[in-house]
Write a protein that holds these residues in place. Structure first.
Motif, PDB file in Angstrom:
ATOM      1  N   TRP A  55       0.843  -1.199   0.000  1.00 34.51           N
ATOM      2  CA  TRP A  55       0.000   0.000   0.000  1.00 34.51           C
ATOM      3  C   TRP A  55       0.873   1.242   0.000  1.00 34.51           C
ATOM      4  N   LYS A  56       0.578   2.176  -0.916  1.00 35.08           N
ATOM      5  CA  LYS A  56       1.325   3.425  -1.015  1.00 35.08           C
ATOM      6  C   LYS A  56       0.359   4.599  -0.985  1.00 35.08           C
ATOM      7  N   GLN A  57       0.790   5.669  -0.330  1.00 37.84           N
ATOM      8  CA  GLN A  57      -0.019   6.891  -0.245  1.00 37.84           C
ATOM      9  C   GLN A  57      -0.075   7.570  -1.604  1.00 37.84           C
ATOM     10  N   GLY A  58      -1.230   8.170  -1.892  1.00 35.96           N
ATOM     11  CA  GLY A  58      -1.376   8.896  -3.135  1.00 35.96           C
ATOM     12  C   GLY A  58      -2.592   9.803  -3.110  1.00 35.96           C
ATOM     13  N   THR A  59      -2.833  10.447  -4.239  1.00 34.20           N
ATOM     14  CA  THR A  59      -3.959  11.358  -4.405  1.00 34.20           C
ATOM     15  C   THR A  59      -4.690  11.001  -5.693  1.00 34.20           C
ATOM     16  N   VAL A  60      -5.997  10.930  -5.626  1.00 39.09           N
ATOM     17  CA  VAL A  60      -6.797  10.690  -6.831  1.00 39.09           C
ATOM     18  C   VAL A  60      -6.675  11.917  -7.729  1.00 39.09           C
ATOM     19  N   ILE A  61      -6.307  11.692  -9.003  1.00 34.55           N
ATOM     20  CA  ILE A  61      -6.178  12.833  -9.913  1.00 34.55           C
ATOM     21  C   ILE A  61      -7.178  12.787 -11.069  1.00 34.55           C
ATOM     22  N   ARG A  62      -7.729  11.594 -11.376  1.00 32.49           N
ATOM     23  CA  ARG A  62      -8.734  11.505 -12.437  1.00 32.49           C
ATOM     24  C   ARG A  62      -9.678  10.350 -12.158  1.00 32.49           C
ATOM     25  N   LEU A  63     -10.908  10.489 -12.635  1.00 33.26           N
ATOM     26  CA  LEU A  63     -11.893   9.413 -12.572  1.00 33.26           C
ATOM     27  C   LEU A  63     -12.114   8.880 -13.984  1.00 33.26           C
ATOM     28  N   TRP A  64     -12.355   7.602 -14.096  1.00 30.51           N
ATOM     29  CA  TRP A  64     -12.629   6.926 -15.365  1.00 30.51           C
ATOM     30  C   TRP A  64     -11.575   7.270 -16.411  1.00 30.51           C
ATOM     31  N   ASP A  65     -10.325   7.038 -16.054  1.00 30.04           N
ATOM     32  CA  ASP A  65      -9.197   7.316 -16.932  1.00 30.04           C
ATOM     33  C   ASP A  65      -8.799   6.035 -17.668  1.00 30.04           C
ATOM     34  N   GLU A  66      -8.867   6.064 -18.977  1.00 33.42           N
ATOM     35  CA  GLU A  66      -8.500   4.916 -19.812  1.00 33.42           C
ATOM     36  C   GLU A  66      -9.219   3.636 -19.382  1.00 33.42           C
ATOM     37  N   GLY A  67     -10.485   3.770 -18.993  1.00 33.19           N
ATOM     38  CA  GLY A  67     -11.285   2.621 -18.594  1.00 33.19           C
ATOM     39  C   GLY A  67     -11.113   2.185 -17.156  1.00 33.19           C
ATOM     40  N   ASN A  68     -10.235   2.843 -16.422  1.00 33.29           N
ATOM     41  CA  ASN A  68     -10.005   2.537 -15.009  1.00 33.29           C
ATOM     42  C   ASN A  68     -10.794   3.501 -14.137  1.00 33.29           C
ATOM     43  N   ALA A  69     -11.286   3.003 -13.020  1.00 37.70           N
ATOM     44  CA  ALA A  69     -12.082   3.857 -12.132  1.00 37.70           C
ATOM     45  C   ALA A  69     -11.284   5.067 -11.643  1.00 37.70           C
ATOM     46  N   TYR A  70     -10.008   4.850 -11.296  1.00 40.44           N
ATOM     47  CA  TYR A  70      -9.201   5.940 -10.730  1.00 40.44           C
ATOM     48  C   TYR A  70      -7.811   5.993 -11.333  1.00 40.44           C
ATOM     49  N   ARG A  71      -7.315   7.215 -11.486  1.00 43.55           N
ATOM     50  CA  ARG A  71      -5.891   7.450 -11.727  1.00 43.55           C
ATOM     51  C   ARG A  71      -5.365   8.116 -10.460  1.00 43.55           C
TER      52      ARG A  71
END
Length: 94
Positions: A55-71
């Motif tokens: 598990w790594k810390q991060g920030t959601v930057i996009r929704l539905w990016d290239e067919g993925n729920a989250y970027r």
């Protein structure tokens, strides 16, 4: 060969998994999560943890990016981008 569905034909697709000790519940939950029936849990700017093997810390930057729920942009010096393909705790959590 690719054919079209007949007008009166019931449309059905099936997946077959062959192997030993397959985690059936994980697959079931994963496939059900592919159905877009509700809003995603996180929004751009939300702090999350992404499963990158660890598990790594991060920030959601996009929704539905290239067919993925989250970027997700990881909080590393490279600002690495990773994707959570579906909205389940196995891939992304608060």
């Amino acid at each position: 060969m690719i054919t079209k569905w007949k007008a009166d034909e019931r449309r059905e697709s099936r997946f077959v998994f062959i192997g030993k000790d397959i985690d059936k519940e994980f697959l079931r939950v994963g496939f059900e999560a592919c159905l877009v029936t509700k809003e995603l849990r996180f929004r751009p700017g939300d702090s999350v943890e992404a499963n990158c093997g660890i598990w790594k810390q991060g920030t959601v930057i996009r929704l539905w990016d290239e067919g993925n729920a989250y970027r997700i942009q990881l909080a590393d010096r490279r600002k690495t981008n990773v994707w959570a393909p579906i909205d389940i705790d196995a891939y992304i959590r608060a």
